[in-house]
Write a protein that holds these residues in place. Structure first.
Motif, PDB file in Angstrom:
ATOM      1  N   PHE A  37       9.926  40.978 -11.831  1.00 33.32           N
ATOM      2  CA  PHE A  37      11.254  40.490 -11.485  1.00 33.32           C
ATOM      3  C   PHE A  37      12.198  41.647 -11.152  1.00 33.32           C
ATOM      4  N   TYR A  57      14.371  42.676  -7.672  1.00 32.60           N
ATOM      5  CA  TYR A  57      15.802  42.422  -7.612  1.00 32.60           C
ATOM      6  C   TYR A  57      16.720  43.586  -7.956  1.00 32.60           C
ATOM      7  N   LEU A  66       9.161  31.617 -15.570  1.00 36.23           N
ATOM      8  CA  LEU A  66      10.406  31.721 -14.810  1.00 36.23           C
ATOM      9  C   LEU A  66      10.547  33.074 -14.115  1.00 36.23           C
ATOM     10  N   LEU A  67      10.261  34.144 -14.825  1.00 34.12           N
ATOM     11  CA  LEU A  67      10.393  35.472 -14.236  1.00 34.12           C
ATOM     12  C   LEU A  67       9.377  35.698 -13.120  1.00 34.12           C
ATOM     13  N   ALA A  90      10.428  33.656 -10.075  1.00 38.41           N
ATOM     14  CA  ALA A  90      11.586  34.269  -9.434  1.00 38.41           C
ATOM     15  C   ALA A  90      11.197  35.532  -8.669  1.00 38.41           C
ATOM     16  N   LEU A 146       8.740  33.991  -5.415  1.00 42.11           N
ATOM     17  CA  LEU A 146       9.282  33.116  -4.385  1.00 42.11           C
ATOM     18  C   LEU A 146       9.988  33.841  -3.237  1.00 42.11           C
ATOM     19  N   PRO A 147      10.768  34.895  -3.459  1.00 39.04           N
ATOM     20  CA  PRO A 147      11.390  35.555  -2.312  1.00 39.04           C
ATOM     21  C   PRO A 147      10.375  36.106  -1.312  1.00 39.04           C
ATOM     22  N   ARG A 197      13.004  38.447   0.807  1.00 44.85           N
ATOM     23  CA  ARG A 197      12.979  39.463  -0.242  1.00 44.85           C
ATOM     24  C   ARG A 197      14.216  40.358  -0.158  1.00 44.85           C
TER      25      ARG A 197
END
Length: 97
Positions: A32, A36, A82-83, A86, A89-90, A96
């Motif tokens: 993650f 990000y 979840l991590l 996340a 998916l980008p 991205r």
């Protein structure tokens, strides 16, 4: 309040959660942050990799502080899913950061 020693099966479950669930959560956290963080790619990966050790330690501490091994599995598994989603998916949506 009287405290009872943990059952062997509960203790084995907590150790398993601490090892494998903590490792999976650290991997998800690293993936993650590698996507990000607003840094250069190499800096994102290095920063995320160094922070993953603190996440693993926090996961191990939480595992042995949780009310049950099942609750620890659910929390660590849910956060991991979840991590990882996340972080994944980008790339699939070609958005991205």
């Amino acid at each position: 309040m009287k405290r009872y020693p943990p059952l062997p099966l509960d203790l084995a479950g907590r150790i398993t959660v601490a090892l494998f669930g903590g490792y999976a959560l650290a991997f998800g956290f690293t993936a993650f942050l590698s996507v990000y963080l607003p840094l250069a790619r190499a800096d994102r990966v290095v920063t995320a990799s160094l922070l993953c050790f603190a996440v693993w330690v926090a996961a191990v501490i939480y595992t042995f502080a949780a009310r049950s091994a099942l609750r620890a599995w659910l929390w660590l598994g849910g956060l991991t899913v979840l991590l990882c989603l996340a972080a994944y998916l980008p790339v699939e949506w070609r958005s991205r950061p």
